[in-house]
Design a protein around this motif. Structure first.
Motif, short mmCIF file in Angstrom:
data_model
loop_
_atom_site.label_atom_id
_atom_site.label_comp_id
_atom_site.label_asym_id
_atom_site.label_seq_id
_atom_site.Cartn_x
_atom_site.Cartn_y
_atom_site.Cartn_z
N GLU A 17 0.82 -1.22 0.00
CA GLU A 17 0.00 0.00 0.00
C GLU A 17 0.85 1.27 0.00
N ARG A 19 1.64 5.13 1.29
CA ARG A 19 1.42 5.93 2.49
C ARG A 19 0.47 7.05 2.07
N GLN A 22 1.56 9.89 -0.22
CA GLN A 22 2.05 9.41 -1.52
C GLN A 22 0.90 9.36 -2.51
N PRO A 40 9.09 14.48 5.28
CA PRO A 40 10.40 14.37 5.93
C PRO A 40 11.23 13.27 5.28
N THR A 41 12.53 13.30 5.56
CA THR A 41 13.43 12.27 5.07
C THR A 41 12.87 10.90 5.45
N GLY A 43 10.25 9.70 4.22
CA GLY A 43 8.81 9.72 4.05
C GLY A 43 8.35 9.02 2.77
N LYS A 45 9.44 10.06 -0.69
CA LYS A 45 9.19 11.01 -1.77
C LYS A 45 9.46 10.39 -3.14
N LEU A 47 9.02 7.50 -4.50
CA LEU A 47 7.94 6.74 -5.15
C LEU A 47 6.85 7.66 -5.71
N ARG A 321 15.80 5.86 7.61
CA ARG A 321 14.96 6.14 6.43
C ARG A 321 14.10 4.96 6.08
#
Ligand code: ADP
Ligand code: ZN
Length: 602
Positions: A17, A19, A22, A40-41, A43, A45, A47, A321
């Protein structure tokens, strides 16, 4: 389209799934609406533009600031079977021509490129002849000189809209500041832009802020809690970096220094060794970090105060991360502020004043006894809803608190009142501690009834308590000289109405921190012995392919494997983080290892 992107996520990345943010970010890309995504780092980004790039016609262009970042991203994409490439100065002419041919044939779904190269006449002309799906701008805060990583070449990206009026732009950053966000959308001339801001909390990080008390020993103790794991230690000066690296090395843990004083060659090879896990710890000045995508950094130690809360968020954010629990420890003392001031002496008066203010905000945060997650999130303007985060020294009750905080607070507040709210924290602390310096005698403050009232606690401790009362809102700093004044809740506290928290300052009695307190669940059900076996295997496979270990499998996926112990290809392919290409490339060898292990264990 929804079903399609869901399928891509599963087939290519092996995730079930998205987030929440996203999804929204991807929807903007699919709808070709300009967007700025702030996450945030860690998180997720990447994708947000990689998934839609695979679903849309044509090739996505990704602007990225550093060669190392591009290489990492392209390695990771290729390891998932995605047709991605970069063009940059590290390539030979033949390699560049090969990439150009791939683009002409329409073989590529993502092209990574630095801004200065993208904006060359030649590149623009070339790209105008091929179908482009959209432009993604990674590390978009580099466009703003309000940010911490301003890059002039990013500024020039404002011409993108002129050259490609029909293409949507999608910017991504981890920087939380409102000013930077505004700057990004204006500079890029974004139209009808959708701004998506994620949750700034990083629940998988455990924060601890310790007063310095034999720093080196403190650093070594933290590292000892993480045998075999990757970590970063930040120091203020190059000299400290060298000293700390040598001390870690002497304990038998591999550690390498990284700072601006080293030759480019050495810096690069140290960074490489860290990424490839031939070296466990990097000891660095702030020069280290950007360009590091390593997802399994398990701890970040600040052996001295960073420059600001923003810097702290950025640097500590390099831990975890992959979403697994990780530890961030900041070791601070008043001497750090003095050191920074020395370093910044040459700066303009305004810059200096601003920098001192940033340092003070961070010192206040360190000295306060407010939940660290809450303090950080609130600093960035979001609200925090949990009473107890379960992942900071304050909530884990690791801070030793004084027994009678109200009486101590009353003494401090009375002193502020006696000083008629006209003096700052340093002076007030001196009076309370009974320091008889010349200024105090001249002002006759040694005659105040509150003079020496906290003499046995010492000036440094009193200073710290004052800072804590400020962060908890009982005292305020006012005016140009930051004079202390009593707030409304401070007045109530004088009537014993309130619940301040003041930390005891006897490091020798400080409770040992328990590193296990938060590390239980991520390891739940993981066969640690098998994990170690798989980790070695991952290293070998990574080395054979010249990619970082976490490109083969993230720590999270490796733990899933050691938790569920798949025995067949079908079982293997259900593991989170295992997409189709990873099944093809790695199922044989990893299944063999798991089966072997199971046989021996029997
Ligand atoms: P950022 O660029 O925001 O710092 P990344 O894009 O590097 O973050 O993602 C961080 C980690 O989270 C990566 O290991 C990535 O594979 C993982 N990740 C991203 N999205 C998901 C998801 N939907 N489910 C599981 N893991 C994810
Ligand atoms: Zn907390």
């Amino acid at each position: 389209m929804t079903a399609e992107i869901q399928q891509v996520l599963k087939d290519v990345w092996g995730y079930d799934e998205f987030r929440p943010l996203q999804r929204s970010s991807i929807d903007c890309v699919l709808a070709r609406q300009d967007s700025l995504t702030v996450l945030p780092t860690g998180g997720g980004k990447s994708l947000c533009y990689q998934v839609p790039a695979l679903c849309l016609e044509g090739m996505a262009v990704v602007v990225s600031p550093l060669i190392s970042l591009m290489k990492d991203q392209v390695d990771a994409l290729q390891s998932c079977g995605v047709a991605a490439a970069f063009v940059n100065s590290s390539q030979s002419n033949a390699e560049k021509i090969e990439v150009a041919n791939q683009i002409r044939r329409g073989d590529l779904k993502l092209l990574y490129v630095a801004p200065e190269r993208l904006l060359t006449e030649r590149m623009l002309t070339f790209l105008k002849q091929v179908p482009i799906s959209f432009v993604a701008i990674d590390e978009a805060h580099c466009i703003s000189n309000w940010g911490h990583d301003f890059r002039p070449e990013y500024r020039d990206l404002r011409v993108l809209k002129k050259h490609f009026p029909n293409l949507a732009l999608h910017a991504f950053t981890a920087t939380a500041s409102e000013a930077v966000r505004k700057d990004i959308t204006t500079q890029l001339d974004m139209q009808d832009v959708r701004i998506l801001v994620g949750d700034f909390d990083r629940p998988n990080l455990t924060y601890r802020m310790l007063r310095a008390d034999n720093r080196l020993q403190q650093v070594l103790e933290i590292i000892a809690r993480h045998p075999g794991e990757s970590g970063v230690v930040y120091c203020i000066s190059r000299k400290e970096v060298e000293r700390v690296a040598a001390a870690i090395q002497a304990t038998g843990t591999t550690a390498l220094p990284y700072h601006a004083g080293l030759e480019d060659e050495a810096r690069k090879s140290h960074q490489d060794a860290f990424i490839k896990e031939q070296c466990q710890v990097i000891v660095a000045t702030v020069a280290f970090g950007m360009g590091i995508d390593k997802s399994n950094v398990r701890y970040v130690i600040h052996a001295g105060l960073p420059k600001s809360i923003e810097h702290y968020q950025q640097e500590s954010g390099r831990a975890g991360r992959d979403g697994l629990q990780s530890e961030c420890v900041l070791i601070y003392s008043g001497a750090d502020v003095v050191m920074w001031k020395k370093i910044m002496e040459g700066d303009s008066p305004e810059a200096f004043a601003g920098a001192v203010q940033s340092l003070n905000s961070l010192s206040d945060l360190c000295a306060s006894s407010k939940c660290r997650h809450r303090a950080l999130v609130e600093y960035f303007g979001q609200s925090y809803h949990r009473e107890n985060c379960g992942a900071c020294d304050v909530c884990l009750n690791e801070l030793e608190l004084v027994e009678d905080p109200i009486t101590i607070s009353q003494k401090i507040l009375s002193c502020v009142a006696r000083l008629q709210e006209r003096f700052g924290a340093a002076h007030t602390a001196k009076v309370l501690a009974g320091a008889k310096d010349q200024r105090i005698r001249e002002l006759q403050h040694d005659r105040l009834s509150t003079f020496g009232l906290l003499a046995s606690d010492g000036q440094a401790t009193v200073r710290q308590w004052i800072d804590q009362l400020v962060t908890q809102g009982y005292l305020e700093r006012r005016g140009e000289y930051q004079q202390l004044a009593i707030s409304e809740s401070g007045r109530r506290l004088l009537r014993r109405d309130g619940a301040p928290r003041l930390t005891a300052n006897s490091p020798k009695q400080r409770r040992q921190t328990n590193s296990q307190s938060n590390s239980s669940n991520d390891w739940d059900g993981v066969d640690r012995e098998l994990f170690e076996v798989l980790r070695k295997l991952r290293s070998q496979e990574a080395a054979a392919r010249s990619v970082p270990a976490y490109v083969v499998f993230s720590d999270a996926t490796l733990r899933e494997l050691a938790r569920h112990r798949p025995m067949t290809v079908d079982e293997f392919s259900t593991i989170k983080g295992v997409g189709e290409k990873k099944v093809t490339d790695f199922s044989d060898i990893f299944l063999a290892a798991i089966n072997d292990y199971a046989r021996q264990a029997r």
